[in-house]
Scaffold this motif. Structure first.
Motif, short mmCIF file in Angstrom:
data_model
loop_
_atom_site.label_atom_id
_atom_site.label_comp_id
_atom_site.label_asym_id
_atom_site.label_seq_id
_atom_site.Cartn_x
_atom_site.Cartn_y
_atom_site.Cartn_z
N ASN A 1 17.40 -0.86 15.47
CA ASN A 1 17.48 -1.67 16.68
C ASN A 1 18.61 -1.05 17.50
OD1 ASN A 1 17.70 -3.56 18.69
ND2 ASN A 1 18.70 -5.11 17.39
N PRO A 2 18.31 0.08 18.17
CA PRO A 2 19.37 0.83 18.85
C PRO A 2 19.69 0.21 20.21
CG PRO A 2 17.28 1.92 19.19
CD PRO A 2 16.98 0.69 18.38
N ARG B 1 19.41 -11.19 16.59
CA ARG B 1 18.46 -11.97 17.41
C ARG B 1 17.21 -12.29 16.58
NH1 ARG B 1 22.38 -10.40 20.67
NH2 ARG B 1 21.94 -9.86 22.83
N TYR C 1 19.25 -0.32 23.83
CA TYR C 1 18.09 0.06 24.66
C TYR C 1 18.12 -0.55 26.06
CZ TYR C 1 16.14 -4.30 22.57
OH TYR C 1 15.92 -5.58 22.13
N1 GLN Z 1 17.88 -7.63 22.42
C1 GLN Z 1 19.11 -7.40 23.10
C2 GLN Z 1 19.03 -8.09 24.43
O1 GLN Z 1 18.35 -7.67 25.32
C3 GLN Z 1 19.42 -5.93 23.27
C4 GLN Z 1 19.69 -5.32 21.94
C5 GLN Z 1 19.74 -3.84 21.97
O2 GLN Z 1 20.02 -3.16 22.96
N2 GLN Z 1 19.49 -3.31 20.85
O3 GLN Z 1 19.64 -9.11 24.57
#
Ligand code: GLN
Length: 284
Positions: free
Chosen positions: A186-187, A94, A189
């Motif tokens: 970037n785990p 991303r 989350y």
């Molecule tokens: N950024 C992602 C999203 O919300 C989630 C990525 C993550 O959990 N590391 O689409």
């Protein structure tokens, strides 16, 4: 008989209510089929599309309408201006993650040897971006998924950044007794019941969500990181836009100082970092 320009217009229209970037998606998908860049498509706008190409394109548009990310359909995605291979084994890189890369680079003087650990590297996006900017850095990328590491390895070969050390395992387990100047992650989350997960169904669940609050992996990394950092090393983690305070608090609880959150490109708190100033216990 339909021209390239007309087919593109039709594709973009079809994707209107299914994508934030219908025109771009339509261009990337047709570009993949015709082997043309986006500007190439414009230059060939008046040419008639072959029947096979038109059929293939309709197939891709249909998959996109069913929620498949463009990057999986084209097999690639650009990150930090690097063309990366992506498969459904890895999260699609991303743009907001580029903020994390930038913060890491600010803490890595180009003229000095350094060591960087990327936890949950996936496609290798973060590790590769840092390695591309800091030839003197020793970069290690860890992932629990062998399929993801295959993608990361192939990306490092394709990009000529083969000196990255890829290791298989859960978080710090493959680097048990090692310390680094910078740890980035970037785990997963996203909270398990977050309705946003529905729109992310094509991506690997393990890269997105591992528990009810979404803070579980961040907590695990924050708790173990100091023992793997050199004095004055930094931990830099991406997180959800509503998690900055919780992540800052967990870093402080674990002895980090200079804790600070940074905004992503759409102005939401997305990355939190902190440093350790006193030597910590030996890694266990
Ligand atoms: N950024 C992602 C999203 O919300 C989630 C990525 C993550 O959990 N590391 O689409």
């Amino acid at each position: 008989m339909t021209t390239v320009a007309e087919v593109l217009q039709g594709g973009a229209r079809a994707l209107q209510s299914h994508s934030d970037s219908p025109r771009l998606d339509a261009e990337l998908l047709l570009g993949k089929i015709l082997g043309l860049s986006r500007s190439g498509l414009i230059a060939h706008g008046n040419e008639i599309l072959g029947v096979d190409s038109e059929r293939n394109y309709a197939g891709l548009i249909d998959k996109r309408l069913h929620g498949e990310p463009v990057a999986y359909l084209t097999g690639s995605r650009e990150f930090w201006s690097l063309p990366l291979k992506v498969t459904p084994a890895v999260l699609v890189p991303r743009p907001e993650t580029e903020v994390l890369v930038d913060l890491a680079l600010q803490r890595l003087p180009p003229d000095r040897a350094s060591s960087v650990l990327d936890l949950g590297t996936g496609s290798g996006a973060i590790a590769l971006a840092i390695a591309s900017e800091r030839p003197r850095a020793r970069v290690t990328g860890v992932d629990i998924s062998p399929q993801a590491l295959d993608v990361a390895r192939q990306n490092s070969r394709d990009l000529g950044l083969a000196r990255i050390d890829w290791r298989l395992g859960s978080w710090f387990s493959p680097v048990a007794a090692e310390r680094f100047d910078i740890i980035v992650a970037n785990p997963p989350y996203v909270a398990a019941a977050d309705p946003a997960l529905k729109a992310l169904a094509a991506e690997p669940a393990i890269a997105l969500s591992v528990g009810p609050t979404g803070l579980e992996a961040l907590q695990e990394i924050a708790g173990a990181a100091a023992a793997h950092l050199h004095t004055q090393g930094w931990l830099i983690m991406e997180h959800g836009c509503d998690q900055a305070q919780a992540v800052a608090q967990m870093l402080e609880r674990h002895g980090f100082t200079h804790v600070c959150s940074h905004l992503d490109l759409s102005g939401r708190p997305r990355v939190t970092l902190g440093t350790v100033h006193s030597p910590h216990q030996e890694p266990t």
